[in-house]
Design an enzyme around this catalytic site. Structure first.
Site, PDB file in Angstrom:
ATOM      1  N   ASP A  96     -23.594  -8.678  -4.337  1.00  0.00           N
ATOM      2  CA  ASP A  96     -22.462  -9.538  -4.010  1.00  0.00           C
ATOM      3  C   ASP A  96     -21.257  -8.634  -3.748  1.00  0.00           C
ATOM      4  O   ASP A  96     -20.625  -8.138  -4.674  1.00  0.00           O
ATOM      5  CB  ASP A  96     -22.205 -10.514  -5.161  1.00  0.00           C
ATOM      6  N   TYR A 102     -18.703 -12.335 -11.498  1.00  0.00           N
ATOM      7  CA  TYR A 102     -18.342 -13.628 -10.925  1.00  0.00           C
ATOM      8  C   TYR A 102     -18.944 -13.729  -9.535  1.00  0.00           C
ATOM      9  O   TYR A 102     -18.836 -12.790  -8.744  1.00  0.00           O
ATOM     10  CB  TYR A 102     -16.819 -13.771 -10.840  1.00  0.00           C
ATOM     11  N   LYS A 149     -13.714 -12.877   1.295  1.00  0.00           N
ATOM     12  CA  LYS A 149     -12.392 -12.231   1.205  1.00  0.00           C
ATOM     13  C   LYS A 149     -11.999 -11.473   2.474  1.00  0.00           C
ATOM     14  O   LYS A 149     -11.642 -12.104   3.452  1.00  0.00           O
ATOM     15  CB  LYS A 149     -12.327 -11.380  -0.070  1.00  0.00           C
TER      16      LYS A 149
HETATM   17  C1  PLP Z   1     -14.157 -14.046  -5.024  1.00  0.00           C
HETATM   18  C2  PLP Z   1     -15.598 -13.813  -5.297  1.00  0.00           C
HETATM   19  C3  PLP Z   1     -16.572 -14.795  -5.049  1.00  0.00           C
HETATM   20  C4  PLP Z   1     -16.214 -16.205  -4.641  1.00  0.00           C
HETATM   21  O1  PLP Z   1     -15.627 -16.264  -3.386  1.00  0.00           O
HETATM   22  P1  PLP Z   1     -14.810 -17.604  -2.999  1.00  0.00           P
HETATM   23  O2  PLP Z   1     -14.383 -17.345  -1.595  1.00  0.00           O
HETATM   24  O3  PLP Z   1     -13.674 -17.687  -3.989  1.00  0.00           O
HETATM   25  O4  PLP Z   1     -15.734 -18.752  -3.122  1.00  0.00           O
HETATM   26  C5  PLP Z   1     -17.894 -14.461  -5.204  1.00  0.00           C
HETATM   27  N1  PLP Z   1     -18.259 -13.220  -5.588  1.00  0.00           N
HETATM   28  C6  PLP Z   1     -17.358 -12.268  -5.857  1.00  0.00           C
HETATM   29  C7  PLP Z   1     -17.822 -10.910  -6.251  1.00  0.00           C
HETATM   30  C8  PLP Z   1     -15.997 -12.527  -5.731  1.00  0.00           C
HETATM   31  O5  PLP Z   1     -15.101 -11.580  -6.027  1.00  0.00           O
END
Ligand code: PLP
Length: 426
Positions: free
Chosen positions: A241, A148, A274
């Site tokens: 990411d 994600y 986060k």
């Molecule tokens: C939570 C998450 C996102 C998205 O971040 P948001 O602040 O919800 O837009 C993208 N990449 C990863 C790996 C995530 O866990």
């Protein structure tokens, strides 16, 4: 803490919310679709506990889906946020807090010369992809099924989290879908084949170095190394990411953890979110000078935000990262995780995958490393597990696809209570 004024209970609030918001929520997983029942409406939180509008208190293992590594209302973050409120909370101008945070990151994180702050993980990924396309002059992006990367169009294909099990979001153009190439995790042959066929068109490969949005799927170092070398051979950029794993698996994220294990891995671009905002909306992307100098106003890749580097969020993020470093919290978090792991090992029929203070509970004894890790059996048993724990005052993420989080506010006694509750539930 009980609400000071009587507040309608969660069930009443949800009935009203459904009338004025799609599905009654502002982010899909919050709707309890995977566990059934009416979602809790949270009124307040402190340390490792959340209290709902019915006045019931739960030990929280969702922790806002990851940002709250210090726990709710940590005194340092609270003080930083309160000081920011006293000084005014938005200037739309340069300020010293984002500078301090950027200096800390450039100083501490290998391979990072410059950083740009945005408002969410989604924005960080969206901008990183634009940068990769501009820097390479190519259009296609490789991603992995079950990973994600937020809700930018090109990443909503075979995604994890609230999109798990759904092939693609509606509303995405065929062009965007064509530009996204999706591979299975842990599949060397598939990765080699896609680069053999499309290597010259691939701007970037993006992966969560610790996939944590479709269960927890630690990857083999050899697989990640192969991806890095395919990118290098074919002139594609490697994007890690680390929105969920950054500052979580140690200060330098999963990249640092893998390097400590001997992996020679260096992403070209890293994305954060986060934890970096300490519970306030912050995202960031970072890279070497050569790449970051493409970003406006230094270069011609446009990226801007009215509220980016918002002083409240910057000061809370700074307090969070500084506390992680000053108090050297990673060892303590790992010890809590190990205690939980040892307890769960004594429960027949329940298993745990863990990386530091992220963990995932599964009935499978040998979880897969790809999106098949969340089995039909797991989906079937999760609502009962979630519900039984809720009755015992423990709040897990309301979906079998989401991982659980420990924080510095959790204690050994909390862990022992969780183990006992899981034993009852199983
Ligand atoms: C939570 C998450 C996102 C998205 O971040 P948001 O602040 O919800 O837009 C993208 N990449 C990863 C790996 C995530 O866990």
């Amino acid at each position: 803490m009980m609400p000071a004024m009587p507040v309608p209970g969660s069930a009443d609030l949800f009935r009203r919310a459904i009338a004025v918001s799609p599905g009654g929520v502002h982010s899909p997983v919050r709707a309890f679709g995977h566990v059934g029942g009416s979602p809790l409406f949270i009124h307040s939180a402190d340390g490792a506990r959340i209290t709902d509008t019915d006045g019931k208190t739960y030990t929280d293992y969702c922790m806002a889906f990851g940002p709250l590594i210090l726990g709710h209302r940590h005194p340092h973050v609270l003080a930083a946020a309160q000081a920011a409120l006293d000084d005014g909370w938005s200037y739309g101008a340069a300020e010293p807090w984002s500078l301090q945070l950027a200096e800390l990151l450039c100083d501490r994180i290998e391979g990072v010369d410059k950083v740009r702050f945005v408002n969410s993980g989604t924005e960080a990924v969206m901008s990183a992809l634009r940068l990769a396309r501009a820097a390479t002059g190519r259009e296609r992006i490789v991603k992995f099924a079950g990973c994600y990367h937020g809700h930018t169009d090109s990443m909503l294909i075979n995604a994890g989290s609230g999109m798990a099990g759904i092939p693609a979001s509606a509303g995405i153009t065929r062009g965007v879908a064509t530009d996204t190439l999706v591979l299975p995790l842990d599949d060397t042959a598939a990765a080699e084949a896609v680069f053999a066929e499309h290597g010259h068109e691939i701007a970037a490969l993006i992966i969560e170095p610790l996939p944590a949005n479709n269960g927890l799927l630690p990857q083999r170092i050899e697989f990640l190394s192969l991806l890095a070398s395919l990118c290098q051979t074919h002139g594609a950029l490697l994007i890690f990411d680390e929105v969920i794993s950054g500052f979580r698996c140690g200060f330098d994220g999963m990249t640092g953890t893998l390097r400590a294990k001997g992996a020679d891995l260096q992403p070209d671009i890293v994305t954060w979110g986060k934890i970096i905002g300490g519970g306030f909306p912050v995202g960031a992307f970072a890279a070497r000078d050569e790449l970051m100098n493409h970003i406006a106003p230094a270069g011609d890749v446009y990226q801007a935000d009215t509220l980016s580097a918002n002083p409240l969020a910057m000061r809370a993020g700074l307090a969070t990262l500084q506390t992680l470093l000053d108090d050297d919290l990673y060892t303590a978090l790992d010890e809590l995780g190990a205690r939980l792991e040892a307890g769960i090992a004594t429960i027949a029929g329940l298993n745990m995958v863990r990386q530091g203070s992220i963990f995932w509970l599964t009935p499978e004894s040998t979880p897969a490393r790809d999106e098949a890790a969340v089995t039909a059996q797991h989906r079937d048993v999760y609502p009962a597990l979630f519900g039984t724990l809720l009755q015992q005052g423990i709040y897990l993420p309301p979906s079998p696809y989401e991982v659980c989080f420990l924080s510095a506010a959790h204690t050994a006694a909390d862990i022992d209570k969780l183990i006992a509750a899981l034993r009852v539930a199983v």
